[in-house]
Design an enzyme around this catalytic site. Structure first.
Site, PDB file in Angstrom:
ATOM      1  N   GLU A 266     -41.314 -38.021  37.755  1.00 28.22           N
ATOM      2  CA  GLU A 266     -40.754 -37.984  36.397  1.00 28.22           C
ATOM      3  C   GLU A 266     -39.977 -39.264  36.149  1.00 28.22           C
ATOM      4  OE1 GLU A 266     -38.186 -34.762  35.332  1.00 28.22           O
ATOM      5  OE2 GLU A 266     -39.541 -33.206  36.075  1.00 28.22           O
ATOM      6  N   GLU A 320     -39.658 -31.031  23.469  1.00 24.32           N
ATOM      7  CA  GLU A 320     -39.696 -29.580  23.697  1.00 24.32           C
ATOM      8  C   GLU A 320     -38.474 -28.920  23.064  1.00 24.32           C
ATOM      9  OE1 GLU A 320     -41.066 -28.630  27.897  1.00 24.32           O
ATOM     10  OE2 GLU A 320     -40.759 -30.797  28.046  1.00 24.32           O
ATOM     11  N   GLU A 329     -32.332 -33.797  25.977  1.00 17.25           N
ATOM     12  CA  GLU A 329     -33.279 -33.016  26.771  1.00 17.25           C
ATOM     13  C   GLU A 329     -34.495 -32.575  25.948  1.00 17.25           C
ATOM     14  OE1 GLU A 329     -33.596 -31.833  30.022  1.00 17.25           O
ATOM     15  OE2 GLU A 329     -32.111 -33.367  30.491  1.00 17.25           O
TER      16      GLU A 329
END
Length: 390
Positions: A266, A320, A329
């Site tokens: 990631e 998301e 985030e």
């Protein structure tokens, strides 16, 4: 005659298998497919998006069957995940590990090109809730894969955050935290035996956020800068990501695993954030991800490991909207939920309404064009398994 037939079949198939070298990562660039959202494209539409972007390597954090079905025949290479909450059960029961592999991997081979299984995510370095179950789960899943004769096809890994390190600057000073070593050392020993890499989730974005007074933003974004020198190795770093990777190599060397490869599972940069996340902007995210692509395209290593070509999965496909935590985030996606681009780094997005017309043709092309050698390997493995189980 049955015994002779079995031996003859074994000899016929042995030669092709002996010369197969499995690579768990094609090229240098991949992407994470997170799905903590209620407004993103369907898996079938994601397939078209990735094919159009020519992104072949994909990681998911579970083994969702709708995703695995959608990826069937597409040529996309996927790493599935065993979630943290399954570690206890899989660690304690080898039969449960075997059932998980059969249900979530074997059942979709060879048409879905599954290349690996990630056992948990960022298990070590934080709460010890699952730490004691990680190695057992890794071993049981690997043994299941081996019994199914898939260990030459499926790679077993687990991804770590930088929380496993006691120090990361200068890179040569990096070691594993004392409370992590008891779990990390036997895990690395097993991975060394089976040829698995050390997988690291690493974010220059977060490093800069935590220490803006001592890190040049240009250094974090791959922009021209004076860089940094490691006083011990005398090596020069012109970007933060390379320094973070070499810190991991230093920790591995200190632990006795100098030859283990580091793969970035990631990395990314948020395009929007809260008031105290001022560097989470679309411009910075575009700069980081565009320059990351250029960096990976060079097919080169780091100052400490120049022969180990850097490979990375960017985080992530989508913003998301249901992820908890700060605003950043929910804004790491290269694409918006409808498939349009979040910012331009060379990929072409689309609106979900335009996806349907060409979806079928793309999957047909994928079904004809995916790796025939992979299909042969899986067919051989399955045949041998059936023969020797009789």
């Amino acid at each position: 005659m049955k015994s002779f037939g079995v031996h003859l079949l074994f000899l016929v198939f042995l030669a092709p298998i002996a010369f197969v070298t499995v690579q768990a990562f094609t090229g240098t660039y991949g992407i994470n497919y997170g799905r903590i959202a209620n407004n993103i494209l369907s898996p079938d539409e994601v397939v078209m998006l990735l094919r159009a972007a020519k992104i072949k390597n994909v990681r998911i954090y579970d083994a969702d069957h709708s995703v695995l079905k959608a990826f069937s025949g597409t040529g996309l290479e996927i790493v599935v995940g065993l979630p943290n909450e399954n570690l206890r059960d899989v660690s304690a029961n080898a039969d449960h590990a075997m059932n998980w592999v059969k249900d979530n991997v074997l059942a979709y081979l060879p048409n879905t090109h599954i290349r690996g299984i990630a056992i948990g995510n960022e298990v070590l370095g934080g709460s010890d809730e699952f730490s004691g179950f990680l190695l057992g789960a890794v071993k049981n899943v690997y043994n299941a894969v081996k019994k199914l004769k898939l260990n030459d096809v499926i790679q077993i890994t687990t991804a770590h955050s930088q929380a496993v390190f006691a120090n990361s600057f200068p890179p040569s000073s990096c070691i594993f935290k004392e409370n992590v070593v008891q779990y990390m050392k036997p895990l690395l020993e097993f991975f060394s035996q089976i040829g698995s890499p050390f997988c690291l989730n690493v974010y220059p974005f977060l490093a800069y956020m935590y220490n803006p007074e001592h890190i040049d933003i240009n250094y974090a974004l791959f922009l021209p800068t004076e860089g940094a020198n490691d006083p011990k190795t005398k090596l020069h770093y012109d970007n933060l990501l390379d320094a973070q990777i070499d810190a991991a190599y230093a920790a591995l060397e200190d632990a006795g695993f100098e030859k283990m490869e580091v793969i970035i599972t990631e990395t990314g940069w948020a395009s929007h954030g809260d008031e105290n996340e001022s560097v989470a902007t679309a411009n910075n995210a575009r700069t980081y991800n565009y320059n990351l692509r250029k960096r990976l395209a060079k097919m080169k290593g780091t100052p400490l490991r120049p022969k180990n070509v850097v490979k990375a999965y960017v985080f992530a496909i989508f913003n998301e909207n249901l992820k908890p935590g700060p605003t950043s985030e929910r804004n790491f996606g290269l694409f918006k939920p409808d498939g349009s681009i979040s910012y331009d780094i060379g990929f072409h997005g689309f609106k979900s309404s335009s996806a349907d017309s060409s979806l079928s043709s793309l999957k047909d092309i994928g079904a004809r064009g995916w790796s025939r050698s992979y299909a042969i390997i899986l067919t051989i493995s399955t045949t041998l398994l059936l023969v020797f189980s009789r």
